[in-house]
Design a protein around this motif. Sequence first.
Motif, PDB file in Angstrom:
ATOM      1  N   ILE A   1       1.011  -1.166  -0.061  1.00 14.91           N
ATOM      2  CA  ILE A   1      -0.270   0.233   0.008  1.00 14.91           C
ATOM      3  C   ILE A   1       0.702   1.366  -0.026  1.00 14.91           C
ATOM      4  O   ILE A   1       1.894   1.468   0.949  1.00 14.91           O
ATOM      5  CB  ILE A   1      -1.014   0.179   1.315  1.00 14.91           C
ATOM      6  CG1 ILE A   1      -1.818  -1.214   1.441  1.00 14.91           C
ATOM      7  CG2 ILE A   1      -1.671   1.214   1.277  1.00 14.91           C
ATOM      8  CD1 ILE A   1      -2.941  -1.339   0.672  1.00 14.91           C
ATOM      9  N   LEU A   2       0.703   2.276  -0.876  1.00 16.93           N
ATOM     10  CA  LEU A   2       1.454   3.429  -0.817  1.00 16.93           C
ATOM     11  C   LEU A   2       0.563   4.482  -0.010  1.00 16.93           C
ATOM     12  O   LEU A   2      -0.616   4.808  -0.190  1.00 16.93           O
ATOM     13  CB  LEU A   2       1.618   4.020  -2.372  1.00 16.93           C
ATOM     14  CG  LEU A   2       2.429   5.187  -2.148  1.00 16.93           C
ATOM     15  CD1 LEU A   2       3.814   4.914  -2.879  1.00 16.93           C
ATOM     16  CD2 LEU A   2       1.834   6.256  -2.713  1.00 16.93           C
ATOM     17  N   LEU A   3       1.385   5.037   1.135  1.00 16.95           N
ATOM     18  CA  LEU A   3       1.064   6.206   1.506  1.00 16.95           C
ATOM     19  C   LEU A   3       1.870   7.479   1.392  1.00 16.95           C
ATOM     20  O   LEU A   3       2.937   7.327   0.919  1.00 16.95           O
ATOM     21  CB  LEU A   3       0.980   5.859   3.147  1.00 16.95           C
ATOM     22  CG  LEU A   3       0.194   4.778   3.582  1.00 16.95           C
ATOM     23  CD1 LEU A   3       0.376   4.491   5.078  1.00 16.95           C
ATOM     24  CD2 LEU A   3      -1.266   4.952   3.430  1.00 16.95           C
TER      25      LEU A   3
ATOM     26  N   ARG B   1       5.830   6.399   0.648  1.00 19.53           N
ATOM     27  CA  ARG B   1       6.582   4.969   1.128  1.00 19.53           C
ATOM     28  C   ARG B   1       5.666   4.133   0.731  1.00 19.53           C
ATOM     29  O   ARG B   1       4.131   4.108   1.044  1.00 19.53           O
ATOM     30  CB  ARG B   1       6.536   5.270   2.486  1.00 19.53           C
ATOM     31  CG  ARG B   1       7.620   4.123   3.092  1.00 19.53           C
ATOM     32  CD  ARG B   1       7.906   3.982   4.288  1.00 19.53           C
ATOM     33  NE  ARG B   1       8.758   5.234   4.531  1.00 19.53           N
ATOM     34  CZ  ARG B   1       9.116   5.446   5.913  1.00 19.53           C
ATOM     35  NH1 ARG B   1       8.406   5.129   7.228  1.00 19.53           N
ATOM     36  NH2 ARG B   1       9.631   6.586   6.181  1.00 19.53           N
ATOM     37  N   TRP B   2       6.169   2.781   0.261  1.00 16.95           N
ATOM     38  CA  TRP B   2       5.277   1.508   0.032  1.00 16.95           C
ATOM     39  C   TRP B   2       5.380   0.819   1.432  1.00 16.95           C
ATOM     40  O   TRP B   2       6.510   0.567   2.055  1.00 16.95           O
ATOM     41  CB  TRP B   2       5.824   0.712  -0.964  1.00 16.95           C
ATOM     42  CG  TRP B   2       5.437   1.344  -2.501  1.00 16.95           C
ATOM     43  CD1 TRP B   2       6.263   2.030  -3.196  1.00 16.95           C
ATOM     44  CD2 TRP B   2       4.131   1.337  -3.090  1.00 16.95           C
ATOM     45  NE1 TRP B   2       5.598   2.350  -4.457  1.00 16.95           N
ATOM     46  CE2 TRP B   2       4.493   1.963  -4.147  1.00 16.95           C
ATOM     47  CE3 TRP B   2       2.993   0.581  -2.796  1.00 16.95           C
ATOM     48  CZ2 TRP B   2       3.247   1.921  -5.116  1.00 16.95           C
ATOM     49  CZ3 TRP B   2       1.858   0.599  -3.705  1.00 16.95           C
ATOM     50  CH2 TRP B   2       2.185   1.119  -4.711  1.00 16.95           C
ATOM     51  N   PHE B   3       4.119   0.475   2.022  1.00 14.29           N
ATOM     52  CA  PHE B   3       3.950  -0.239   3.256  1.00 14.29           C
ATOM     53  C   PHE B   3       3.421  -1.604   2.945  1.00 14.29           C
ATOM     54  O   PHE B   3       2.535  -1.765   1.971  1.00 14.29           O
ATOM     55  CB  PHE B   3       3.352   0.309   4.369  1.00 14.29           C
ATOM     56  CG  PHE B   3       3.712   1.639   5.132  1.00 14.29           C
ATOM     57  CD1 PHE B   3       4.480   1.801   6.085  1.00 14.29           C
ATOM     58  CD2 PHE B   3       3.573   3.005   3.944  1.00 14.29           C
ATOM     59  CE1 PHE B   3       4.699   2.898   6.550  1.00 14.29           C
ATOM     60  CE2 PHE B   3       3.987   4.106   4.612  1.00 14.29           C
ATOM     61  CZ  PHE B   3       4.522   4.115   5.728  1.00 14.29           C
ATOM     62  N   THR B   4       3.683  -2.757   4.021  1.00 13.11           N
ATOM     63  CA  THR B   4       2.817  -3.883   3.835  1.00 13.11           C
ATOM     64  C   THR B   4       1.487  -3.297   4.183  1.00 13.11           C
ATOM     65  O   THR B   4       1.225  -2.426   5.120  1.00 13.11           O
ATOM     66  CB  THR B   4       3.376  -4.826   4.914  1.00 13.11           C
ATOM     67  OG1 THR B   4       3.281  -4.593   6.180  1.00 13.11           O
ATOM     68  CG2 THR B   4       4.549  -5.236   4.459  1.00 13.11           C
ATOM     69  N   PRO B   5       0.441  -3.981   4.003  1.00 15.47           N
ATOM     70  CA  PRO B   5      -0.813  -3.645   4.741  1.00 15.47           C
ATOM     71  C   PRO B   5      -0.892  -3.208   6.115  1.00 15.47           C
ATOM     72  O   PRO B   5      -1.505  -2.520   6.649  1.00 15.47           O
ATOM     73  CB  PRO B   5      -1.994  -4.663   4.150  1.00 15.47           C
ATOM     74  CG  PRO B   5      -1.375  -5.335   2.834  1.00 15.47           C
ATOM     75  CD  PRO B   5       0.180  -5.128   3.164  1.00 15.47           C
ATOM     76  N   ALA B   6      -0.315  -4.299   6.922  1.00 17.22           N
ATOM     77  CA  ALA B   6      -0.282  -3.868   8.217  1.00 17.22           C
ATOM     78  C   ALA B   6       0.621  -3.123   8.805  1.00 17.22           C
ATOM     79  O   ALA B   6       0.054  -2.429   9.876  1.00 17.22           O
ATOM     80  CB  ALA B   6       0.069  -5.484   8.950  1.00 17.22           C
TER      81      ALA B   6
END
Length: 151
Positions: free
Chosen positions: A30-32, A119-124
């Motif tokens: 997921i990108l935030l 930043r790309w994150f894992t969903p968690a």
Amino acid sequence: MTRVTDDDAEPRRQIGALPFRRARDGSDRILLVTSRESRRWVIPKGWPMPGRKPFQAAAQEAYEEAGLRGHIGKRPIGYYLYEKRLKNLDAVLCQVKVFPLRVRKQLKHFPEEHQRELRWFTPAEAAEAVAEPGLAAIIRAAARQARAPKP
């Protein structure tokens, strides 16, 4: 900061995109982006745009704030509420309609590239990084949906 206290006031409506992609290792990401003022982790979002459907406006926000291009869903995957601080330091309650955005391309240059961090994150990790409980719930639900077996 002054909070707008009219309890009968309808929340102001916004639209947002939840950008996601599959990483090379097969996991979801997921990108935030950071907000311009408070630097909190958020999704690309903004006000409705005259002449554009809500999902089209959400895709435009994702381009302007993060340089993202891809396939935007036409149906929202959820709604969440948050307090937006205005320039005069008042706060207004906003309801964000969230559309899924399957990212195809991330551009190097885009309108707000010098105003935000991405930043790309894992969903968690993404669910933990955002301050709004409603947005965290949408991220968790979208991740469960993505992992669900297809009939």
